[in-house]
Design an enzyme around this catalytic site. Structure first.
Site, PDB file in Angstrom:
ATOM      1  N   ASP A 532       1.259  -0.996   0.041  1.00  0.00           N
ATOM      2  CA  ASP A 532       0.063   0.176   0.027  1.00  0.00           C
ATOM      3  C   ASP A 532       0.815   0.994   0.152  1.00  0.00           C
ATOM      4  O   ASP A 532       2.333   0.804   0.201  1.00  0.00           O
ATOM      5  CB  ASP A 532      -1.127   0.077   1.094  1.00  0.00           C
ATOM      6  CG  ASP A 532       0.074  -0.141   2.371  1.00  0.00           C
ATOM      7  OD1 ASP A 532       0.155   1.121   2.352  1.00  0.00           O
ATOM      8  OD2 ASP A 532      -0.400  -1.299   3.805  1.00  0.00           O
ATOM      9  N   GLU A 612      22.908 -22.094 -17.447  1.00  0.00           N
ATOM     10  CA  GLU A 612      22.018 -21.512 -16.799  1.00  0.00           C
ATOM     11  C   GLU A 612      23.097 -20.484 -15.708  1.00  0.00           C
ATOM     12  O   GLU A 612      22.854 -19.165 -15.804  1.00  0.00           O
ATOM     13  CB  GLU A 612      20.900 -22.288 -15.562  1.00  0.00           C
ATOM     14  CG  GLU A 612      20.066 -23.197 -16.417  1.00  0.00           C
ATOM     15  CD  GLU A 612      19.454 -23.855 -15.482  1.00  0.00           C
ATOM     16  OE1 GLU A 612      19.095 -23.066 -14.558  1.00  0.00           O
ATOM     17  OE2 GLU A 612      18.142 -24.085 -16.022  1.00  0.00           O
TER      18      GLU A 612
END
Length: 735
Positions: A532, A612
């Site tokens: 928020d 990777e």
């Protein structure tokens, strides 16, 4: 600047570059809302109509005039007991037990700069950036006062609202409802957009027509919650990303809230944002004041894209604070999904060594480093380092990490306590618990009463002692349960506990940022349970969700982006099969999705194959190359992952010279059709070039789009970087 007052008509105008907000004081002292929308120059009082409405009462001031009713007039700050039967912005229980509160206009002030709120987060601005309007109201009988605060940031098309309620009565009153913003529309066909969810699946976009009756979202969990975000959008029914009018409201508060849209008997729409009224009953003695948290409002006539841009630039520049407000964020690896609780100092250093080899900037030690904490059933509240587990002191561990060239970060959960902890055994009265009842547990932990200063001070002392042991440059602040047993052993007025708890959290965070101004704090509550605007004031980034699955994150980050800037969205690459969903996506796809945020990793780097690891090195280089564009550029949603075959978004620099297009294919079929991604925000007269030297017309990219290749596989992804180019003769010297 942005605020004007017409004395003759008593009309107030709040102007931004592209919008106008207008209301008046009528002859009875009521504040009547007139207009909010695209910028105008005229007076909108002609929109007010007066008719004799059955069963709509009339204030005594009007005498025999039955055409004047607060039940039908648009208002700035509606109150109960005036004849308005719709939802009100405030409700007061007076000393005599009555619920009436008839607030009338007294005076006003126009001030240079933006108001601030003591103890509460709020938008801030330099004096030359903003103006403040203060409207003073008073109930002539009870002497209860309200000061309506309006902050205007013209360049950002932002208007903020807050309210201060002051009791000037000799006797105590109780505030039982408090909203900081109300918008009344006398006509219109609107849709209400809200963002719902659950733990690990937050802020899903929801759009429904506004029908007769009330449509409400909120939280009574003690936090803003995973379930409903404290924000909403009210949009004209045909509004889309690029076209149409829409209003946004975001509550700058991290506790319980209520937001609602109400369509009344006369087809008028009222939208409000404020505190949750559940278990809220705040007493005010004579002279005492209560401040309602701020609501940030904006309007766009250019669709949701324009609305989001208004919020993004305001929150990034005028709400987030501190060193990392606009600074490049470190790419980090978090130890949680790599080791969970099962680690030693040696395994942590090994993980950090792998991180350093790959070009990662920061190592974050998550849960399990303190007290008796080998699982989530004990140890919370005992913020002293478990040196036996680490095999060294915290300072020594930090030194080892720093020696690898990495910054060091630490996970904490200050608001919580385990019953199996020294803190709880010493201070069982420090938790929120209802006398005579067994506690409600969640994640097998209880909540400390942060409305109490002595509780906050002891936890702060413990955590500060740990932070002072080494060069800690990042904190992940977590909160892993909702509040249930709402009770404080030190107050008689239990209706104030939830509000005071949130103010206690803010007090702790304010002291933390003051003492450690160079530490980057990331907010978290089981991921996005407290995502928020209030937390952004203290934590310029928030962990978006505990769900790190790339496909689910497309929905989560899509909904989040309507209100919150990309720079505050905590997003990481995690392992596959994903720990939350079991889904397998390529490392490339996971990287593309995580770059729509702060970017980092949440996996065991040491077990990755060589290919990777090389790919991660390249991902980090790519992110660092484009980080300024990603975090500072204008964000465009190019598709909806809820309805389209692709999830697509783009970042465009303010000068429109750089573009980064990101796409994930969500649907794959036999004999696949081609998807075309239409861009937004480009220079229509410009030519753009990709990294392969292919050139595209700016209008063509926006009107016809760019085709995606048809490739086999699961959730393939693309990143396309475009740069505005100029013809050689445009760059040559004039002859």
């Amino acid at each position: 600047m942005g605020i004007t007052y017409q004395k003759e008509k008593q009309i107030f105008n709040l102007h931004t570059e592209n919008t106008t907000y207008q209301f008046l004081v009528d002859k009875y002292g009521f504040l009547l809302h007139l207009y909010y929308g695209k910028r105008i120059n005229g007076d909108m009082d002609y929109l007010l109509t007066y008719y004799d409405r059955g069963f709509s009462g009339n204030p005594s001031d009007t005498g025999a005039d039955r055409t004047y009713s607060m039940d039908a007039l648009p208002q700035e700050f509606p109150c109960p007991g005036t004849g308005d039967y719709r939802s009100t912005a405030v409700a007061v229980r007076n000393a005599d037990g009555s619920y009436s509160c008839d607030l009338r206009f007294q005076r006003y002030e126009i001030c240079k700069g933006k108001y601030s709120l003591e103890g509460l987060p709020a938008v801030y601005a330099k004096d030359e950036e903003a103006e403040t309007l203060k409207i003073y109201l008073e109930d002539p009988v009870t002497k209860v006062q309200a000061v309506l605060l309006y902050g205007v940031l013209p360049e950002k098309d932002i208007i903020t609202r807050s309210v201060q309620i002051i009791n000037q009565n000799e006797e105590k009153i109780e505030l039982i409802r408090a909203a900081s913003a109300c918008l009344d529309f006398v006509a219109g066909d609107y849709d209400l957009i809200t963002f719902y969810g659950r733990h690990a699946m937050e802020r899903n976009f929801q759009r429904v027509p506004v029908k007769h009756g009330k449509q409400m979202i909120g939280s009574k969990r003690g936090s803003s919650s995973h379930q409903y975000n404290p924000s909403l959008i009210l949009a004209d029914s045909g509004t889309d990303e690029k076209n149409g009018g829409c209003y946004g409201m975001a509550f700058v508060y991290s506790g319980g809230f209520e937001a609602e849209a109400e369509k009344d008997q006369f087809n008028q729409t009222r939208v409000m944002m404020g505190l949750s009224s559940d278990q809220f009953c705040y007493p005010l003695g004579k002279g005492e004041m209560f401040t309602v948290p701020e609501t940030v409002m904006t309007y766009s006539s250019e669709g949701f894209g324009g609305l989001s841009w208004n919020f993004h630039r305001c929150f990034r520049r005028n709400l987030c604070r501190g060193k990392y407000r606009t600074k490049q964020r470190p790419v980090l690896v978090n130890s949680w999904e790599a080791d969970y609780f099962d680690f030693t100092g040696e395994t942590l250093v090994t993980l950090a060594e792998h991180a350093a080899e790959l070009g990662i900037d920061m190592f974050v030690l998550d849960d399990g480093w303190f007290g008796k904490r080998d699982d989530d059933n004990s140890g919370l509240g005992d913020w002293h380092v478990n040196e036996e587990k680490l095999g060294c002191t915290m300072g020594e561990l930090i030194g080892k990490i720093n020696d690898l060239g990495l910054k060091f970060g630490l996970w904490i959960e200050p608001e919580m306590v385990s019953e199996d902890s020294d803190l709880y055994r010493q201070h069982p009265d420090w938790v929120m618990a209802i006398p005579g009842r067994k506690p409600v547990r969640a994640r097998n932990q209880l909540v400390l009463d942060f409305s109490r200063k002595e509780v906050r001070e002891e936890v702060f002392r413990q955590i500060s002692h740990v932070l002072d042991q080494g060069n800690v440059e990042y904190i992940k602040w977590d909160m892993n349960r909702s509040l249930a047993d709402i009770y404080s052993s030190v107050t008689k007025d239990q209706g104030k506990v939830l509000y005071d708890y949130v103010l206690g959290v803010y007090d702790f965070l304010e002291k933390l940022t003051e003492k450690y101004p160079d530490i980057l704090i990331e907010g978290c509550s089981g991921g996005g349970g407290r995502f928020d605007a209030g937390m952004l004031y203290y934590t310029p980034q928030i962990w978006c969700s505990d769900n790190t699955d790339a496909v689910d994150r497309l929905d989560i980050q899509y909904g989040t982006s309507f209100i919150y800037p990309i720079s505050c969205i905590g997003s990481h690459v995690s392992a596959v099969p994903n720990h939350q969903t079991g889904r397998v996506t390529s490392l490339h796809t996971r990287g593309v999705v995580a770059m729509a945020g702060t970017f980092g990793y949440e996996l065991n780097l040491g077990i990755l194959p060589k290919e990777e690891k090389e790919e991660i090195k390249q991902q980090i280089k790519t992110f660092k190359k484009h980080e300024g564009l990603i975090h500072n550029g204008r964000y465009y949603r190019l598709s909806s992952p809820q309805t389209d075959e692709i999830g697509a978004w783009a970042f465009v620099s303010e000068e429109r010279e750089e573009v980064l297009v990101n796409v994930v294919m969500l649907a794959m079929h036999g004999n696949m059709t081609v998807n075309y991604v239409k861009l937004q925000g480009l220079d229509p007269d410009g030519i753009y070039e990709d990294e392969n030297g292919r050139r595209y017309d700016g209008v063509g990219l926006m009107e016809a789009g760019i085709p995606l290749p048809i490739v086999a596989g699961t959730y393939p992804a693309w990143q396309i970087y475009l740069r505005l180019v100029k013809e050689e003769n445009e760059n040559s010297d004039a002859k």
